[in-house]
Motif scaffolding. Structure first.
Motif, PDB file in Angstrom:
ATOM      1  N   UNK A 217       0.825  -1.200   0.000  1.00 25.91           N
ATOM      2  CA  UNK A 217       0.000   0.000   0.000  1.00 25.91           C
ATOM      3  C   UNK A 217       0.859   1.250   0.000  1.00 25.91           C
ATOM      4  N   UNK A 218       0.179   2.382   0.112  1.00 26.63           N
ATOM      5  CA  UNK A 218       0.888   3.664   0.139  1.00 26.63           C
ATOM      6  C   UNK A 218       0.185   4.591   1.119  1.00 26.63           C
ATOM      7  N   UNK A 219       0.989   5.342   1.860  1.00 25.69           N
ATOM      8  CA  UNK A 219       0.449   6.352   2.768  1.00 25.69           C
ATOM      9  C   UNK A 219       1.199   7.660   2.553  1.00 25.69           C
ATOM     10  N   UNK A 220       0.542   8.755   2.899  1.00 28.63           N
ATOM     11  CA  UNK A 220       1.188  10.053   2.877  1.00 28.63           C
ATOM     12  C   UNK A 220       1.274  10.522   4.331  1.00 28.63           C
ATOM     13  N   UNK A 221       2.482  10.939   4.718  1.00 31.81           N
ATOM     14  CA  UNK A 221       2.762  11.330   6.095  1.00 31.81           C
ATOM     15  C   UNK A 221       3.420  12.708   6.086  1.00 31.81           C
ATOM     16  N   UNK A 222       3.028  13.565   7.012  1.00 30.30           N
ATOM     17  CA  UNK A 222       3.657  14.879   7.147  1.00 30.30           C
ATOM     18  C   UNK A 222       4.957  14.736   7.928  1.00 30.30           C
ATOM     19  N   UNK A 223       6.074  14.972   7.232  1.00 26.44           N
ATOM     20  CA  UNK A 223       7.410  14.898   7.842  1.00 26.44           C
ATOM     21  C   UNK A 223       8.303  15.964   7.234  1.00 26.44           C
ATOM     22  N   UNK A 224       9.335  16.337   7.961  1.00 23.01           N
ATOM     23  CA  UNK A 224      10.366  17.268   7.476  1.00 23.01           C
ATOM     24  C   UNK A 224       9.780  18.535   6.855  1.00 23.01           C
ATOM     25  N   UNK A 225       8.708  19.050   7.429  1.00 23.56           N
ATOM     26  CA  UNK A 225       8.118  20.292   6.947  1.00 23.56           C
ATOM     27  C   UNK A 225       7.277  20.158   5.692  1.00 23.56           C
ATOM     28  N   UNK A 226       6.966  18.943   5.282  1.00 23.76           N
ATOM     29  CA  UNK A 226       6.141  18.713   4.095  1.00 23.76           C
ATOM     30  C   UNK A 226       5.375  17.419   4.242  1.00 23.76           C
ATOM     31  N   UNK A 227       4.931  16.883   3.136  1.00 23.52           N
ATOM     32  CA  UNK A 227       4.223  15.598   3.128  1.00 23.52           C
ATOM     33  C   UNK A 227       4.944  14.675   2.156  1.00 23.52           C
ATOM     34  N   UNK A 228       5.178  13.439   2.582  1.00 30.06           N
ATOM     35  CA  UNK A 228       5.901  12.472   1.753  1.00 30.06           C
ATOM     36  C   UNK A 228       5.133  11.158   1.684  1.00 30.06           C
ATOM     37  N   UNK A 229       5.291  10.460   0.562  1.00 34.09           N
ATOM     38  CA  UNK A 229       4.655   9.163   0.359  1.00 34.09           C
ATOM     39  C   UNK A 229       5.614   8.052   0.789  1.00 34.09           C
ATOM     40  N   UNK A 230       5.044   7.020   1.411  1.00 33.32           N
ATOM     41  CA  UNK A 230       5.813   5.858   1.843  1.00 33.32           C
ATOM     42  C   UNK A 230       5.087   4.597   1.421  1.00 33.32           C
ATOM     43  N   UNK A 231       5.841   3.534   1.124  1.00 33.43           N
ATOM     44  CA  UNK A 231       5.253   2.214   0.924  1.00 33.43           C
ATOM     45  C   UNK A 231       4.760   1.752   2.283  1.00 33.43           C
ATOM     46  N   UNK A 232       3.616   1.079   2.331  1.00 32.69           N
ATOM     47  CA  UNK A 232       3.030   0.747   3.624  1.00 32.69           C
ATOM     48  C   UNK A 232       2.526  -0.681   3.692  1.00 32.69           C
ATOM     49  N   UNK A 233       2.703  -1.263   4.862  1.00 37.54           N
ATOM     50  CA  UNK A 233       2.212  -2.603   5.169  1.00 37.54           C
ATOM     51  C   UNK A 233       1.416  -2.522   6.468  1.00 37.54           C
ATOM     52  N   UNK A 234       0.440  -3.420   6.665  1.00 35.29           N
ATOM     53  CA  UNK A 234      -0.319  -3.408   7.917  1.00 35.29           C
ATOM     54  C   UNK A 234       0.550  -3.902   9.072  1.00 35.29           C
ATOM     55  N   UNK A 235       0.452  -3.252  10.214  1.00 33.04           N
ATOM     56  CA  UNK A 235       1.237  -3.635  11.388  1.00 33.04           C
ATOM     57  C   UNK A 235       0.873  -5.028  11.878  1.00 33.04           C
ATOM     58  N   UNK A 236      -0.403  -5.405  11.763  1.00 34.30           N
ATOM     59  CA  UNK A 236      -0.847  -6.714  12.261  1.00 34.30           C
ATOM     60  C   UNK A 236      -0.607  -7.833  11.260  1.00 34.30           C
TER      61      UNK A 236
END
Length: 72
Positions: free
Chosen positions: A23-42
C-alpha cells in the motif's frame, strides 16, 4: 530522519494497505508531506484508502508499518 521520530506520526492511506499488498500512505514529515510504501502492522488487517493511520514501525528509506489511528 531516524526510526524513533517516524513512529507515532499520523498519515492517510492513498493506496489500500493489506495482506499481500504493497500500500501507500502520505505522512507529514520534514516540513512537508511524503509518500511511503506501507504494510499493515498486524499482517492481517486491510486498511482502505482515505483511512487515517499511525506509523508503528519505520524501515528506511521509504517503508512504514501502520495501523488505523482511530477505532472504527
Amino acid at each position: 530522519m531516524d526510526d524513533a521520530s517516524m513512529v507515532g506520526l499520523i498519515g492517510r492511506v492513498t493506496g489500500t494497505v493489506g495482506p499481500g499488498l504493497v500500500g501507500e500512505v502520505i505522512v507529514r514529515v520534514r516540513g512537508g508531506a511524503e509518500h511511503f510504501l506501507a504494510y499493515p502492522a498486524t499482517g492481517t488487517e486491510q486498511i482502505e484508502r482515505g483511512t487515517v493511520v499511525m506509523v508503528v514501525e519505520y524501515q528506511p528509506p521509504r517503508t512504514v508499518y501502520v495501523q488505523a489511528a482511530y477505532a472504527s
